[in-house]
Scaffold this active site. Structure first.
Site, PDB file in Angstrom:
ATOM      1  CG  ASP A  39     -19.540  23.852   0.475  1.00 10.14           C
ATOM      2  OD1 ASP A  39     -18.346  24.195   0.610  1.00 10.14           O
ATOM      3  OD2 ASP A  39     -19.904  22.666   0.519  1.00 10.14           O
ATOM      4  CG  ASP A  73      -8.137  18.235   3.704  1.00  6.25           C
ATOM      5  OD1 ASP A  73      -7.950  19.457   3.578  1.00  6.25           O
ATOM      6  OD2 ASP A  73      -9.148  17.660   3.258  1.00  6.25           O
ATOM      7  CG  ASP A 125     -16.448  25.048   4.175  1.00  7.86           C
ATOM      8  OD1 ASP A 125     -17.490  24.479   4.532  1.00  7.86           O
ATOM      9  OD2 ASP A 125     -15.836  24.780   3.121  1.00  7.86           O
TER      10      ASP A 125
HETATM   11  P1  ATP Z   1     -15.694  21.341  -1.401  1.00  2.00           P
HETATM   12  O1  ATP Z   1     -15.449  22.130  -2.635  1.00  2.00           O
HETATM   13  O2  ATP Z   1     -16.016  19.913  -1.670  1.00  2.00           O
HETATM   14  O3  ATP Z   1     -16.626  21.985  -0.423  1.00  2.00           O
HETATM   15  P2  ATP Z   1     -13.778  21.794   0.667  1.00  2.00           P
HETATM   16  O4  ATP Z   1     -12.289  21.827   0.604  1.00  2.00           O
HETATM   17  O5  ATP Z   1     -14.476  23.040   1.071  1.00  2.00           O
HETATM   18  O6  ATP Z   1     -14.253  21.275  -0.734  1.00  2.00           O
HETATM   19  P3  ATP Z   1     -15.189  20.594   2.839  1.00  2.00           P
HETATM   20  O7  ATP Z   1     -15.541  19.156   3.040  1.00  2.00           O
HETATM   21  O8  ATP Z   1     -16.274  21.589   2.629  1.00  2.00           O
HETATM   22  O9  ATP Z   1     -14.162  20.626   1.638  1.00  2.00           O
HETATM   23  O10 ATP Z   1     -14.307  21.001   4.091  1.00  2.00           O
HETATM   24  C1  ATP Z   1     -13.904  22.339   4.330  1.00  2.00           C
HETATM   25  C2  ATP Z   1     -12.466  22.397   4.798  1.00  2.00           C
HETATM   26  O11 ATP Z   1     -12.342  21.688   6.031  1.00  2.00           O
HETATM   27  C3  ATP Z   1     -11.461  21.741   3.868  1.00  2.00           C
HETATM   28  O12 ATP Z   1     -11.041  22.602   2.864  1.00  2.00           O
HETATM   29  C4  ATP Z   1     -10.346  21.407   4.817  1.00  2.00           C
HETATM   30  O13 ATP Z   1      -9.566  22.538   5.120  1.00  2.00           O
HETATM   31  C5  ATP Z   1     -11.092  21.008   6.073  1.00  2.00           C
HETATM   32  N1  ATP Z   1     -11.354  19.558   6.116  1.00  2.00           N
HETATM   33  C6  ATP Z   1     -12.464  18.922   5.689  1.00  2.00           C
HETATM   34  N2  ATP Z   1     -12.387  17.599   5.870  1.00  2.00           N
HETATM   35  C7  ATP Z   1     -11.192  17.377   6.434  1.00  2.00           C
HETATM   36  C8  ATP Z   1     -10.516  16.206   6.894  1.00  2.00           C
HETATM   37  N3  ATP Z   1     -11.069  15.004   6.777  1.00  2.00           N
HETATM   38  N4  ATP Z   1      -9.298  16.364   7.446  1.00  2.00           N
HETATM   39  C9  ATP Z   1      -8.742  17.582   7.572  1.00  2.00           C
HETATM   40  N5  ATP Z   1      -9.315  18.706   7.157  1.00  2.00           N
HETATM   41  C10 ATP Z   1     -10.531  18.633   6.607  1.00  2.00           C
HETATM   42 MG    MG Z   2     -16.510  23.326   1.373  1.00  2.60          MG
END
Ligand code: ATP
Ligand code: MG
Length: 459
Positions: free
Chosen positions: A70, A153, A72
């Site tokens: 996805d 994170d 962001d």
């Molecule tokens: P995915 O491929 O699962 O979507 P993602 O890294 O994009 O992985 P998301 O849950 O969509 O993960 O979150 C988007 C971004 O928001 C992360 O890459 C990170 O930078 C930040 N983020 C999400 N959850 C947290 C958290 N619990 N603490 C700190 N930063 C977070």
């Molecule tokens: Mg994501």
């Protein structure tokens, strides 16, 4: 171009520093690979005078040449300002307020840059709300892009793709870690895990999915901080469980969760069975179910989370049934239903399991009994059961480790291959009766063999 030095990381995140800037010709992110909806959102924000960047998994995966799950978006627009810009927009979240912009099936998550908020003076503005143990309860202090990078994170998740000039911005040395295949928490790992223990699950999820290693300081606390997950609301753990096991690397994720002793905080009863059993039965069934899931996802086939939960909680169910068998005077069906209820009740104290999953899961379990009746009208009727396929697939899964289940699975496989007349023939009672007699003549299993090959659940 100025490279953020490693030691800078431990300094105040609010001190102004320049990011490493990777100009368009020097990276591989192209608008052609970004979802057109995400591009629309980025441009709409920019045209309204806001800063707009792609961030998180989208940037990480594109830089790695993978297809993002996805997209962001991070911006300096406030949630209400985002809301006004998009017709198809909802503001969600209390702990972490953000906007969802919806395009049919696709949702673009748009978050306002966050700041640290630690030194926030007493005031009426929002602040970072913490529990006594350091957990962040609400994180709605807005800040600039650099502050936003530092409170993310992992370093590989904190890279920005700026729609203004198509550069990639790196405040935290994320690119180096991305190239080295390292999962590294930003800041002090123990503190960051305490702030949000779900980061431990995320660490494992990304390591498994990307095939990355852990930076030693990020890895070390994992072994001993699992208990922090007890504080996480069951609903959030459930969401994370789906991501852990439906991300395409469920087997590897499972192994890592067990290695770091995190699995037991998600599925305590299952963990208990895994530790108790000397034989490898339950693990084999579970790992096979996870491998099936990964295989289906790799082929682009749909997966049924209820099936996965049926496998994850199968051993606890059987154990509970064995337990009830000795205590209560229940018929087979009651036994299964009572045990199922107890297993679910125990599980949802830790991680939620919405009814839309637990009901089909129970049906899959119940079908394991119903599939044992292979005479009369019953088998034909069972074929029209909405969960028949899942029940049969589950029987096939059990067949790998359970002799009786294997016999039964063979019968059903042959039965399914027959035409209508053949099926009618195969379910003739007299055919079965002869078979039944033959079976009864077999020597009953001794206790010992029973232990080596546990019988199928009250089948
Ligand atoms: P995915 O491929 O699962 O979507 P993602 O890294 O994009 O992985 P998301 O849950 O969509 O993960 O979150 C988007 C971004 O928001 C992360 O890459 C990170 O930078 C930040 N983020 C999400 N959850 C947290 C958290 N619990 N603490 C700190 N930063 C977070
Ligand atoms: Mg994501």
């Amino acid at each position: 171009m100025h490279h953020t030095s490693r030691c800078k990381r431990s300094l105040e995140a609010t001190s102004i520093s320049q990011p490493t800037v990777i100009p368009r010709p020097e990276h591989n992110i192209s608008r052609a690979n970004i979802s057109s909806n995400a591009v629309k959102v980025l441009y709409r924000l920019r045209e309204a005078g806001f800063r707009a960047c792609l961030v998180g998994g989208g940037v990480r995966d594109l830089l790695l040449g993978r297809e993002p799950k996805d997209f962001d978006v991070a911006t300096d627009a406030r949630p209400e300002q985002i809301y006004k810009l998009f017709r198809n927009c909802r503001l969600i979240g209390r702990r972490f307020r953000l906007a969802h912009v919806q395009f049919g099936q696709e949702i673009i998550e748009v978050a306002t840059f966050r700041g640290q908020g630690e030194e926030e003076e007493e005031g009426d503005g929002p602040s970072v709300e913490r529990a006594a143990d350091g957990r962040i309860l609400s994180d709605n202090v807005y800040g600039n892009i650099e502050e936003d990078a530092w409170r993310r994170d992992f370093t590989c998740n904190a890279l920005y793709y700026d729609i203004d000039n198509f550069t990639v911005l790196d405040y935290v040395d994320g690119l180096a870690d991305l190239k080295a295949g390292l999962i590294r928490l930003i800041g002090d790992p123990v503190q960051r895990y305490q702030e949000d223990p779900v980061r431990m699950l995320r660490a494992v999820r990304f390591a498994a999915k990307l095939g990355f290693r852990f930076d030693p300081a990020t890895e070390a606390p994992l072994h001993r901080l699992g208990h922090l997950l007890e504080k996480i609301p069951p609903a959030r753990l459930f969401d994370e469980i789906l991501k852990l096991f439906l991300g395409g690397s469920a087997v590897q994720t499972f192994e890592l969760l067990r290695h770091y002793r995190l699995f037991g905080y998600l599925f305590p009863a299952t963990e208990h069975c895994l530790n108790r059993q000397q034989q490898h039965y339950p693990k084999t069934l579970l790992v096979r179910a996870l491998a099936n899931t990964d295989g289906r996802l790799a082929e682009g086939k749909p997966v049924n989370p209820a099936f996965l939960f049926a496998a994850l909680l199968w051993e606890p169910l059987r154990e509970q049934m064995r337990h009830l068998e000795t205590a209560d005077d229940l018929d087979e069906q009651e036994l299964l239903q009572t045990a199922a209820e107890q297993v679910i009740q125990a599980q949802i104290r830790h991680a939620a399991l919405p009814r839309r999953y637990s009901l089909p899961m129970r049906e899959i379990w119940a079908l394991q009994q119903r599939l044992t009746i292979t005479t009369g009208k019953h088998p034909l009727r069972l074929l029209t059961h909405p969960r028949f396929r899942a029940g049969y697939d589950f029987l096939l899964l059990r067949a790998d480790t359970d002799e009786q289940a294997a016999e039964l699975a063979d019968w059903w496989t042959r039965f399914l291959a027959l035409d209508e007349a053949g099926r009618a023939q195969a379910t003739q009672p007299e055919v079965k009766a002869r078979k039944g007699k033959a079976r009864r003549r077999r020597k009953p299993r001794s206790r010992k063999t029973d232990q080596a090959a546990p019988p199928s659940p009250k089948a």
